[in-house]
Write an enzyme that holds these catalytic residues in place. Structure first.
Site, PDB file in Angstrom:
ATOM      1  N   TYR A 478      13.377  31.885  70.498  1.00  0.00           N
ATOM      2  CA  TYR A 478      13.108  32.940  71.498  1.00  0.00           C
ATOM      3  C   TYR A 478      13.285  32.132  72.907  1.00  0.00           C
ATOM      4  CZ  TYR A 478      11.272  36.929  74.056  1.00  0.00           C
ATOM      5  OH  TYR A 478      10.868  37.930  74.965  1.00  0.00           O
ATOM      6  N   SER A 558      16.151  40.134  71.701  1.00  0.00           N
ATOM      7  CA  SER A 558      15.845  40.423  72.812  1.00  0.00           C
ATOM      8  C   SER A 558      16.184  39.326  73.743  1.00  0.00           C
ATOM      9  CB  SER A 558      14.370  40.747  73.055  1.00  0.00           C
ATOM     10  OG  SER A 558      13.805  41.351  74.013  1.00  0.00           O
ATOM     11  N   ASP A 642      17.575  52.194  72.322  1.00  0.00           N
ATOM     12  CA  ASP A 642      16.700  51.033  72.925  1.00  0.00           C
ATOM     13  C   ASP A 642      16.688  51.187  74.482  1.00  0.00           C
ATOM     14  OD1 ASP A 642      15.664  48.563  73.817  1.00  0.00           O
ATOM     15  OD2 ASP A 642      16.864  47.363  72.595  1.00  0.00           O
ATOM     16  N   HIS A 677      14.087  49.159  70.524  1.00  0.00           N
ATOM     17  CA  HIS A 677      13.967  47.713  70.594  1.00  0.00           C
ATOM     18  C   HIS A 677      13.501  47.177  69.428  1.00  0.00           C
ATOM     19  CE1 HIS A 677      14.688  44.425  73.052  1.00  0.00           C
ATOM     20  NE2 HIS A 677      13.404  43.736  73.133  1.00  0.00           N
TER      21      HIS A 677
END
Length: 707
Positions: A478, A558, A642, A677
């Site tokens: 991430y 993301s 999204d 999302h």
């Protein structure tokens, strides 16, 4: 822009723009027409040929989505072990899952899923031995499972509940109020609520936040100014009182809470995802003013609790790893804040329950929990069931027993009951999962990144694997927004491990594992550190025999989708497979969609300076796909609803890759319809998505059959 009628015809018939042969398959991509849009930044012209894909409401875009999905699913349907993989995942997924309980009024509530229900159901029981009853069943919200339960908030006495629902995965929510005893509706349903909690004021009403509804597409139009409202029960939403925000104090993110004694309204206001102003209002005094307690965005500060007119604040002001301070509202200047729990070398997060403070420290990405009283006196270090992630340790002040959850990569999440006075923990719920933890190993290593920084990584695999470089490996990351990746069990990962796979999670800079300094080390003009950390993680695994480039897959969603997209364009040879999911991939325009402008603290924007423009353009995935380069086998994943990271990011990136891929590695885009999302996805959607990712990865690593 292309002629709309001609463009629509091209999309509908799926006319091949490029073709490649993959594992004996002739793969033809749809034609993606190029427009003539050119933007100018700091004197430099930048083409944006796929700008037309930003229009999520156009017939051309919808036809393109259908054509791309046909190619993708035609390809996935030919993978011989895909059905078996789904059977494996469905089997391990099919166990009773019970969440950590919480008490409201006379009831104990908990979420439970009997195994394969599309959504977990909220149950309750009265007392320890009461009969279980269904309180809210999201599976009844829609026939196809696309409407989910997004949030539940009870009034202080537990007699009223407000719950919000998400339709099609959207961040726009509806809020419904019920009488908790008989579940009878109370007043009208609130609509157009976004990025909001519910803060009850007694049983009279509650505070919530939202934006003005966009005039254009509600899925992609910029939503920039958040507002806090008060809704009085049994009145029309149109009469709700504006409390904070609007033209007087425009802020992108506004949230509210009430102190436990219901005396103070607390308001947090921010323009980015880091740093906030803090306000309070004394509700015990009629017509009292809203008073600013922190008037700068240089720190993250929140109210943990109050004792009369003394606040306990968790803050990173002059404490990169956070501290707990007390503030006398009669003398609230920051120079007068006094430590209750000082900063340490480990990142601190505070919760309250049973009249105590619980300090959950992050030590090299795993939990250590210490119990304190409200003066900061240490009561005890809590013995956890193992090395992993502990969550919970929260409850009302009157409770003598509270709950916490514990998990790691090879330990399914269990719930424990904790006696706040004796410190005794008792196993409350242990799931019956078809997974033998004793067969697997999960260990932490520290590797060296490009600039010499030591980065932790947890590697999980079946015991006894051969370190011959041929183990299918997912490197998941991430690296942003001060978010920490901590060990947690996943049935999806369990299936990957059972098939001989390695699962590796590096704690990249940009995250919150080591506090603000670690976060700062991976944002704005330091963002390349994140990608270098990720590349170095893959190299460590390859150099130590866990895997090799031909058996490596990069995965992230993301901001993690950006991570994968940037890494594969910076170093196309580092992995065989790339799985960027709901990624932020157009770094020159991300801030123009929905709430994207609020991410500027981490990314910066092209408007900040020429230096920032040059930096963003140099790694923006959409702008760094080059003709003549062999990129990894790539499956881009997104949802057509999204409205957090709009799907146009993924559409553009996939289009660039399909047009410029210089080898037979496939480039697909899997677009989930009626999905957002990621939050609130049904069990069916989650299983199918996971199966497709794993099948695509294994097939492109040359795996012909499952173990």
């Amino acid at each position: 822009m292309i002629n709309k009628k001609i463009g629509l015809i091209l999309m509908v018939i799926g006319m091949a723009g490029t073709a490649t042969t993959v594992c004996g398959q002739q793969l033809k991509y749809p034609t993606t027409s190029k427009g003539s849009v050119v933007d100018e930044f700091w004197g430099e012209k930048v083409a944006d040929p796929y700008r037309w894909l930003e229009d999520d409401r156009s017939a051309e875009t919808k036809s393109w989505v259908q054509a791309e999905n046909k190619v993708t699913f035609d390809y996935l349907n030919t993978i011989p072990f895909r059905t078996k993989l789904k059977e494996q995942l469905t089997e391990i997924w099919n166990y009773e899952k019970i969440g950590t309980p919480f008490k409201e009024g006379a009831y104990t509530y908990f979420f439970k899923n009997n195994g394969l229900q599309q959504h977990s159901v909220l149950y309750r029981k009265q007392g320890e031995n009461g009969t279980e009853e269904v309180f809210l069943d999201p599976n009844t919200f829609s026939k196809d499972g696309s409407t989910s339960l997004a949030d539940v908030s009870f009034s202080k006495d537990g007699s009223l509940v407000a719950y919000s629902i998400s339709e099609g995965g959207s961040d726009w929510r509806k809020v419904i109020v019920l009488n908790a005893k008989d579940k009878a509706p109370v007043g009208e349903t609130l609509v157009d609520v976004k990025f909001s909690g519910i803060a009850w004021k007694g049983n009279d009403g509650f505070y919530y936040s939202s934006y003005d509804k966009p005039k254009g597409s509600e899925l992609s139009e910029k939503t920039d100014q958040h507002k806090l409202y008060y809704h009085k029960l049994r009145t029309a939403q149109s009469t709700d009182q504006l409390i904070f925000g609007g033209s007087a104090t425009p802020r992108r993110y506004v949230g509210a809470s009430l102190t436990d004694d219901q005396r103070y309204l607390i308001i947090s206001a921010a323009n980015t995802t880091s740093g906030n102003e803090l306000y309070y209002q004394d509700l015990s005094k009629p017509n009292s003013k809203i008073i600013c307690l922190q008037d700068h965005f240089d720190a993250n500060t929140g109210v943990v609790d109050n004792v009369g007119d003394t606040f306990l604040l968790e803050t990173n002001y002059k404490a990169a790893n956070n501290r707990l301070v007390k503030v006398d509202l009669k003398n609230p200047a920051r120079e007068n804040w006094k430590d209750v729990i000082p900063e340490t070398e480990n990142v601190l997060s505070i919760s309250t329950g049973g009249g105590y403070l619980f300090a959950n420290y992050l030590k090299d990405a795993v939990s250590a929990v210490i119990q304190y009283d409200y003066t900061g006196k240490k009561i005890r270090q809590i013995e956890l069931p193992g090395v992993g992630t502990a969550s919970g340790f929260s409850g009302k002040k009157k409770e003598k027993e509270i709950y916490f959850g514990f998990s790691n990569y090879i330990t399914p999440s269990s719930s424990y009951k904790f006696d706040v006075n004796s410190g005794q923990s008792t196993l409350y719920i242990k799931p019956n999962v078809k997974f033998d933890s004793d067969q697997y190993e999960s260990k932490q290593v520290f590797y060296t990144s490009k600039d010499g920084t030591k980065v932790p990584m947890i590697i999980t695999y079946k015991k006894g694997i051969a370190l011959n470089g041929k183990n299918p490996t997912i490197v998941y990351g991430y690296g942003g927004f001060n978010i920490s990746l901590t060990p947690a069990f996943s049935t999806s990962v369990a299936v990957w491990l059972a098939n001989g796979g390695v699962y590796a999670v590096p704690n990249l800079r940009g995250g919150g594992e080591y506090g603000q300094k670690w976060h700062d080390g991976g944002r704005q003009l330091n963002k390349l550190n994140v990608f270098n950390d990720f590349i170095a993680a893959a190299h460590y695994l390859q150099e130590n025999g866990y895997t090799s480039p031909e058996y490596t897959a990069l995965s992230g969603g993301s901001n993690g989708g950006l991570l994968v997209g940037a890494t594969m364009t910076i170093d196309p040879k580092v992995a065989k497979v790339a799985l960027p999911e709901v990624g932020v991939l157009d770094m020159l325009r991300y801030h123009t969609f929905t709430a994207g402008a609020g991410w500027s603290y981490d990314y910066g924007t092209v408007a900040d300076s020429k230096e920032m423009f040059d930096y963003l353009k140099a790694y923006s995935p959409v702008h760094n796909v080059k003709a003549g380069v062999c990129y990894p086998a790539t499956m881009v994943l997104t949802g057509d609803h999204d409205d957090r990271v709009v799907p146009a990011h993924s559409y553009k990136f996939a289009s660039e890759l399909q047009a410029k891929q210089a080898c037979d590695n496939p480039v697909l885009i899997r677009i989930e319809t009626k999905a957002g999302h990621g939050a609130g996805r049904s069990t069916e959607v989650l299983i199918n998505s996971t199966v497709d990712k794993y099948a695509f990865a294994l097939w492109n690593m040359g795996i012909k059959e499952l173990k």
